[in-house]
Design an enzyme around this catalytic site. Structure first.
Site, PDB file in Angstrom:
ATOM      1  N   ASP A  20       0.856  -1.188   0.000  1.00 14.91           N
ATOM      2  CA  ASP A  20       0.000   0.000   0.000  1.00 14.91           C
ATOM      3  C   ASP A  20       0.889   1.234   0.000  1.00 14.91           C
ATOM      4  O   ASP A  20       1.717   1.411   0.900  1.00 14.91           O
ATOM      5  CB  ASP A  20      -0.879  -0.045   1.276  1.00 14.91           C
ATOM      6  CG  ASP A  20      -1.950   1.025   1.263  1.00 14.91           C
ATOM      7  OD1 ASP A  20      -2.006   1.794   0.282  1.00 14.91           O
ATOM      8  OD2 ASP A  20      -2.711   1.105   2.239  1.00 14.91           O
ATOM      9  N   MET A  21       0.738   2.071  -1.018  1.00 12.30           N
ATOM     10  CA  MET A  21       1.541   3.292  -1.080  1.00 12.30           C
ATOM     11  C   MET A  21       1.126   4.219   0.064  1.00 12.30           C
ATOM     12  O   MET A  21      -0.064   4.359   0.344  1.00 12.30           O
ATOM     13  CB  MET A  21       1.316   4.025  -2.410  1.00 12.30           C
ATOM     14  CG  MET A  21       1.533   3.176  -3.645  1.00 12.30           C
ATOM     15  SD  MET A  21       3.117   2.371  -3.662  1.00 12.30           S
ATOM     16  CE  MET A  21       4.200   3.771  -3.644  1.00 12.30           C
ATOM     17  N   TYR A  25      -1.312  10.397  -2.924  1.00 17.96           N
ATOM     18  CA  TYR A  25      -1.422  11.648  -3.696  1.00 17.96           C
ATOM     19  C   TYR A  25      -0.419  12.690  -3.193  1.00 17.96           C
ATOM     20  O   TYR A  25       0.155  13.442  -3.974  1.00 17.96           O
ATOM     21  CB  TYR A  25      -2.840  12.230  -3.607  1.00 17.96           C
ATOM     22  CG  TYR A  25      -3.886  11.488  -4.417  1.00 17.96           C
ATOM     23  CD1 TYR A  25      -3.671  10.200  -4.870  1.00 17.96           C
ATOM     24  CD2 TYR A  25      -5.103  12.095  -4.725  1.00 17.96           C
ATOM     25  CE1 TYR A  25      -4.634   9.525  -5.603  1.00 17.96           C
ATOM     26  CE2 TYR A  25      -6.077  11.434  -5.463  1.00 17.96           C
ATOM     27  CZ  TYR A  25      -5.841  10.143  -5.892  1.00 17.96           C
ATOM     28  OH  TYR A  25      -6.791   9.483  -6.608  1.00 17.96           O
ATOM     29  N   ARG A  62      -0.635  15.016   9.533  1.00 15.48           N
ATOM     30  CA  ARG A  62      -1.465  14.207  10.445  1.00 15.48           C
ATOM     31  C   ARG A  62      -1.056  14.435  11.903  1.00 15.48           C
ATOM     32  O   ARG A  62      -1.876  14.370  12.806  1.00 15.48           O
ATOM     33  CB  ARG A  62      -1.359  12.718  10.101  1.00 15.48           C
ATOM     34  CG  ARG A  62      -2.050  12.379   8.782  1.00 15.48           C
ATOM     35  CD  ARG A  62      -2.030  10.888   8.499  1.00 15.48           C
ATOM     36  NE  ARG A  62      -2.207  10.666   7.061  1.00 15.48           N
ATOM     37  CZ  ARG A  62      -2.433   9.495   6.507  1.00 15.48           C
ATOM     38  NH1 ARG A  62      -2.505   8.410   7.252  1.00 15.48           N
ATOM     39  NH2 ARG A  62      -2.580   9.380   5.213  1.00 15.48           N
ATOM     40  N   ASP A 122      -3.444   2.728  -5.706  1.00 13.23           N
ATOM     41  CA  ASP A 122      -2.199   2.706  -4.926  1.00 13.23           C
ATOM     42  C   ASP A 122      -2.017   1.425  -4.107  1.00 13.23           C
ATOM     43  O   ASP A 122      -1.308   1.427  -3.111  1.00 13.23           O
ATOM     44  CB  ASP A 122      -2.148   3.933  -3.994  1.00 13.23           C
ATOM     45  CG  ASP A 122      -3.120   3.811  -2.836  1.00 13.23           C
ATOM     46  OD1 ASP A 122      -4.112   3.086  -2.977  1.00 13.23           O
ATOM     47  OD2 ASP A 122      -2.872   4.429  -1.787  1.00 13.23           O
ATOM     48  N   GLU A 123      -2.676   0.364  -4.529  1.00 13.56           N
ATOM     49  CA  GLU A 123      -2.574  -0.898  -3.775  1.00 13.56           C
ATOM     50  C   GLU A 123      -2.323  -2.072  -4.713  1.00 13.56           C
ATOM     51  O   GLU A 123      -2.942  -2.151  -5.777  1.00 13.56           O
ATOM     52  CB  GLU A 123      -3.915  -1.222  -3.114  1.00 13.56           C
ATOM     53  CG  GLU A 123      -4.199  -0.557  -1.820  1.00 13.56           C
ATOM     54  CD  GLU A 123      -5.628  -0.890  -1.434  1.00 13.56           C
ATOM     55  OE1 GLU A 123      -5.822  -1.826  -0.658  1.00 13.56           O
ATOM     56  OE2 GLU A 123      -6.532  -0.217  -1.948  1.00 13.56           O
TER      57      GLU A 123
HETATM   58  P1  TTP Z   1      -5.753   5.716   0.772  1.00 12.62           P
HETATM   59  O1  TTP Z   1      -4.863   4.568   0.469  1.00 12.62           O
HETATM   60  O2  TTP Z   1      -7.045   5.467   1.449  1.00 12.62           O
HETATM   61  O3  TTP Z   1      -4.994   6.738   1.680  1.00 12.62           O
HETATM   62  P2  TTP Z   1      -3.568   7.408   1.523  1.00 12.62           P
HETATM   63  O4  TTP Z   1      -2.734   6.687   0.524  1.00 12.62           O
HETATM   64  O5  TTP Z   1      -3.755   8.871   1.262  1.00 12.62           O
HETATM   65  O6  TTP Z   1      -2.964   7.284   2.957  1.00 12.62           O
HETATM   66  P3  TTP Z   1      -2.497   5.980   3.719  1.00 12.62           P
HETATM   67  O7  TTP Z   1      -1.018   6.081   3.822  1.00 12.62           O
HETATM   68  O8  TTP Z   1      -3.158   6.078   5.041  1.00 12.62           O
HETATM   69  O9  TTP Z   1      -2.918   4.767   2.945  1.00 12.62           O
HETATM   70  O10 TTP Z   1      -6.072   6.510  -0.567  1.00 12.62           O
HETATM   71  C1  TTP Z   1      -5.181   6.510  -1.660  1.00 12.62           C
HETATM   72  C2  TTP Z   1      -5.372   7.792  -2.423  1.00 12.62           C
HETATM   73  O11 TTP Z   1      -6.681   7.852  -2.943  1.00 12.62           O
HETATM   74  C3  TTP Z   1      -5.227   9.001  -1.553  1.00 12.62           C
HETATM   75  O12 TTP Z   1      -3.879   9.433  -1.490  1.00 12.62           O
HETATM   76  C4  TTP Z   1      -6.145   9.993  -2.187  1.00 12.62           C
HETATM   77  C5  TTP Z   1      -7.185   9.173  -2.891  1.00 12.62           C
HETATM   78  N1  TTP Z   1      -8.458   9.221  -2.171  1.00 12.62           N
HETATM   79  C6  TTP Z   1      -9.446  10.103  -2.587  1.00 12.62           C
HETATM   80  O13 TTP Z   1      -9.251  10.821  -3.565  1.00 12.62           O
HETATM   81  N2  TTP Z   1     -10.628  10.156  -1.918  1.00 12.62           N
HETATM   82  C7  TTP Z   1     -10.878   9.366  -0.847  1.00 12.62           C
HETATM   83  O14 TTP Z   1     -11.972   9.438  -0.261  1.00 12.62           O
HETATM   84  C8  TTP Z   1      -9.870   8.420  -0.445  1.00 12.62           C
HETATM   85  C9  TTP Z   1     -10.123   7.521   0.719  1.00 12.62           C
HETATM   86  C10 TTP Z   1      -8.696   8.401  -1.126  1.00 12.62           C
END
Ligand code: TTP
Length: 718
Positions: A20-21, A25, A62, A122-123
């Site tokens: 998981d990245m 963004y 955060r 991103d997964e």
């Molecule tokens: P996530 O993997 O949920 O979160 P993240 O990568 O920002 O943070 P974490 O390290 O906790 O995993 O989401 C991946 C990307 O998807 C995130 O960077 C932005 C986008 N996104 C949205 O645009 N809207 C949303 O509601 C969510 C949950 C994510």
């Protein structure tokens, strides 16, 4: 299999990682603007109200208490130094291409080590079983000179520290020798993942976190446990401890109605709470499949395979219209649909050009409410139809899908509220997506396979509200999706409901489904290109590139056209088939390389083409007319030939194909047909086709039960 053995064997020797990245963004934006590194940063949606909505919050921000649910102004209050970066905008909406491309960069690195499934932007899931087995056989951890620093930072669930430093404990765990083989494999997997994460960092500057376990479910749970830039290992012995206190809603697929029902009906609020129920009891409450699935997940059992998929299963483009932005006229909906379709189409063309893939299904989702019935829970029905390439076509079909959904939505609501006026609705979200994406195969395919496919059209894609388009794709390609039905005029618009019923009810009529899919894709590709060429922008793009694949495709089609001069019927001349063939030929002009090719095409203008013949059957070539085929209609027309055959006034597909084939066939002269084509047919069919070409001999040549119609009929294949 006994239950304990089931748990044991399912956890067996597989090594799965979920990568998981971290704060994806934000990392992408920080790579674009390195000055942002180390600063509290968040990415905001472009809308200007209260500083925009935060969609990604960096880890530095955060720490100050900035959360994703906040608006920009709110974030500034808790963290005055925060840098707010706007999501790129195109066509008045967020343009995520930069993030998608960054995700692809990472995927290409991860895919070097094992079967790789791109799960989201991103997964990624990785099946490292083979790599771990090899490492264990050739260079097990205890024989390594040292364990990498990155691996030593791993979190091993259930590891007893005994007062020693965490690092030493982890090292001991990696080096242990008299432990179960599955733990050794997991240790190898963790060493590999640590290496991969460093590769990703070095090559892309992105950090990622990972979970390493014996199945996808556990790996996914683990990857989020220690972030950012860390990895968590779930040994078999710690599974129960991990799951027992886990809130039920944290489990994938239990965040919605099922999770709520478990709490309300069984009083279960943690995964461990499920352990008290027998499999039979859970089946009794939730059905056989869901019951067994619940029983399994409570024990950490998940047999889901990592699919080999580096490319997305579907493409989508959507936008929300919250509050006062809600759309209240068809005109405004159409305007936005046009924008969304443009983005979708751009991505489809990109996929076609880069990956040689085409999509088969177009789906429209919308969220809406009735102006005078805010409480109405009725959702706007999702609709789908076969996807036609060409921007104008996608836009037109999307609007038709919307109108079909709206009719249903407003009539349902109107029926509930006496005296409500039509059109008192508001749209708060719109999205169009393309699914059932297949790769265009290389190589040639027999006309036989195409004929097989001609009687077939896709069943309606039944997508229950709330299910992702990815699921729609998997439903539609589940293998039960083929049936014989008439190609009714106009696009078939399908309500996206009752998928289970569809899959059960629809007969699977053809055992050569895979080949058919492949063959259909190939022919569709030809038609797709015909349409693409009509678009000046893309013609320029393709001709500039002199795309070798495209040239090959053209040559291939050219070869087929030459080979199969079967169609010269005047009916086809007047239909879409001739239009397509003409534009196909016209549009090929710029890419024809040699004079020879040009001459060939000039010669073929006005000559019969197989395309014209095929086009009269092709599912993606419906006239420009709004034909709404509801699920019930489709079901009736496709839930078996009997229904069609039995209804007076409607001809079966087979008999239509037979008529068409005959009416065309009688016009052919045997010397116009390349014998190679006939030779591709099975002997008994060859005999019949030859008999058609020489009618006087026909009666004697056709054996009972070996007719070409029999051959192509579903019963022959079932
Ligand atoms: P996530 O993997 O949920 O979160 P993240 O990568 O920002 O943070 P974490 O390290 O906790 O995993 O989401 C991946 C990307 O998807 C995130 O960077 C932005 C986008 N996104 C949205 O645009 N809207 C949303 O509601 C969510 C949950 C994510």
């Amino acid at each position: 299999m006994p239950r304990v053995a089931r748990a044991e064997s399912s956890s067996g020797s597989r090594v799965i990682a979920h990568i998981d990245m971290d704060c994806f963004y934000v990392q992408v934006e920080q790579r674009k603007q390195p000055t942002l590194r180390g600063h509290p940063t968040a990415v905001v949606q472009y809308n200007s109200w209260k500083g925009g909505g935060l969609i990604a919050v960096g880890y530095e921000a955060r720490k100050y208490g900035v959360k994703r649910s906040m608006r920009g102004d709110e974030a500034k209050k808790v963290c005055p130094d925060i840098q707010l970066v706007q999501v790129p905008v195109a066509r008045g909406k967020a343009d995520l291409s930069v993030y998608r491309n960054a995700g692809s960069e990472v995927v290409s690195i991860l895919a070097r080590r094992g079967r790789c499934e791109r799960a989201s932007i991103d997964e990624v899931y990785l099946d490292l079983s083979e790599a771990a087995e090899t490492m264990l056989a050739e260079s097990p951890p205890e024989r390594l000179e040292s364990i990498s620093e990155e691996a030593l930072k791993s979190h091993v669930l259930g590891l007893h520290m005994d007062g020693v430093s965490t690092k030493d404990c982890v090292k001991e765990w990696f080096l242990m020798s008299n432990v179960h083989r599955r733990d050794k494999l997991l240790a190898c997997g963790a060493l590999i993942v640590a290496e991969i994460r460093l590769e990703v960092l070095n090559e892309t500057e992105f950090t990622c976190s990972a979970g390493i376990a014996h199945n996808k479910m556990l790996a996914k749970l683990a990857s989020g446990m220690n972030k950012p830039a860390q990895q968590t290992i779930v040994p078999f012995s710690s599974v129960e401890k991990l799951l027992e206190p886990l809130p039920i809603k944290k489990m994938k697929q239990l965040g919605g109605k099922l999770g709520t029902s478990l709490l309300a009906d069984l009083g279960v609020d943690t995964v461990g709470g499920l352990l008290q129920f027998s499999e039979e009891k859970l089946q009794e409450c939730y059905g056989i499949n869901t019951g067994t699935w619940l029983w399994n997940i409570a024990r950490g059992i998940c047999g889901e395979e990592v699919e080999s998929r580096l490319l997305p299963k579907s493409h989508g483009s959507g936008k929300t219209f919250p509050g006062r932005q809600a759309l209240k006229t068809v005109y405004s909906v159409q305007k936005w649909l046009n924008e969304l379709c443009e983005e979708l189409y751009e991505r489809l063309l990109c996929d076609l050009e880069q990956n040689k893939r085409i999509a088969h299904t177009l789906t429209l989702h919308a969220s809406a409410y009735k102006l005078n019935d805010m409480e109405s829970l009725k959702k706007f029905p999702s609709k789908s139809c076969p996807l036609r390439y060409g921007i104008a076509k996608i836009q037109e079909d999307s609007l038709n899908l919307f109108n079909a959904g709206l009719r249903e939505f407003t009539s349902i609501c109107s029926a509930k509220i006496k005296g409500s006026k039509q059109h008192e609705w508001a749209i708060t979200g719109l999205s169009v997506s393309a699914s059932k994406i297949v790769v265009i195969p290389s190589g040639t395919h027999s006309i036989m396979k195409y004929f097989h496919n001609q009687g077939q059209t896709c069943i309606p894609i039944k997508e229950p509200d709330g299910i992702s388009t990815q699921n729609a794709a998997s439903l539609s390609s589940s293998g039960n999706g083929c049936c014989v039905s008439l190609h009714l005029p106009g696009p078939e618009i399908n309500t996206c409901e009752n998928e289970a019923k569809t899959n059960l009810d629809m007969p699977c009529l053809n055992p050569y489904e895979d080949e058919i899919e492949v063959c259909k894709a190939r022919f569709d590709f030809m038609f797709v290109n015909v349409l693409i060429y009509k678009d000046a922008f893309h013609m320029e793009k393709f001709t500039d590139n002199q795309d070798p694949f495209l040239s090959r495709m053209i040559q291939e089609e050219d070869r087929l056209t030459e080979k199969l001069l079967l169609s010269s019927s005047s009916g086809a001349e007047n239909g879409l088939g001739s239009k397509l063939t003409q534009s196909h030929m016209d549009s090929h002009g710029p890419v024809l390389k040699s004079e020879n090719q040009k001459r060939k095409f000039d010669k073929q203008k006005g000559t019969p083409s197989i395309l014209r013949f095929f086009q009269s059957h092709n599912s993606s070539s419906f006239p420009e007319q709004d034909h709404v085929s509801t699920f019930q209609e489709n079901e009736a027309s496709s839930s078996g030939l009997q229904a069609i055959n039995g209804s007076p006034g409607r001809k079966s597909t087979c008999s239509l194909v037979e008529d068409e084939f005959r009416s065309n066939a009688w016009n052919y002269k045997s010397d116009e047909i390349d014998p190679v084509v006939l030779n591709e047919l099975p002997p008994e069919i060859q005999a019949e086709v030859r008999a058609w070409l020489q009618p006087q001999k026909r009666a004697n040549t056709v054996k009972k039960g070996s007719s070409i119609i029999h051959y192509f009929s579903p019963t022959a294949n079932s």
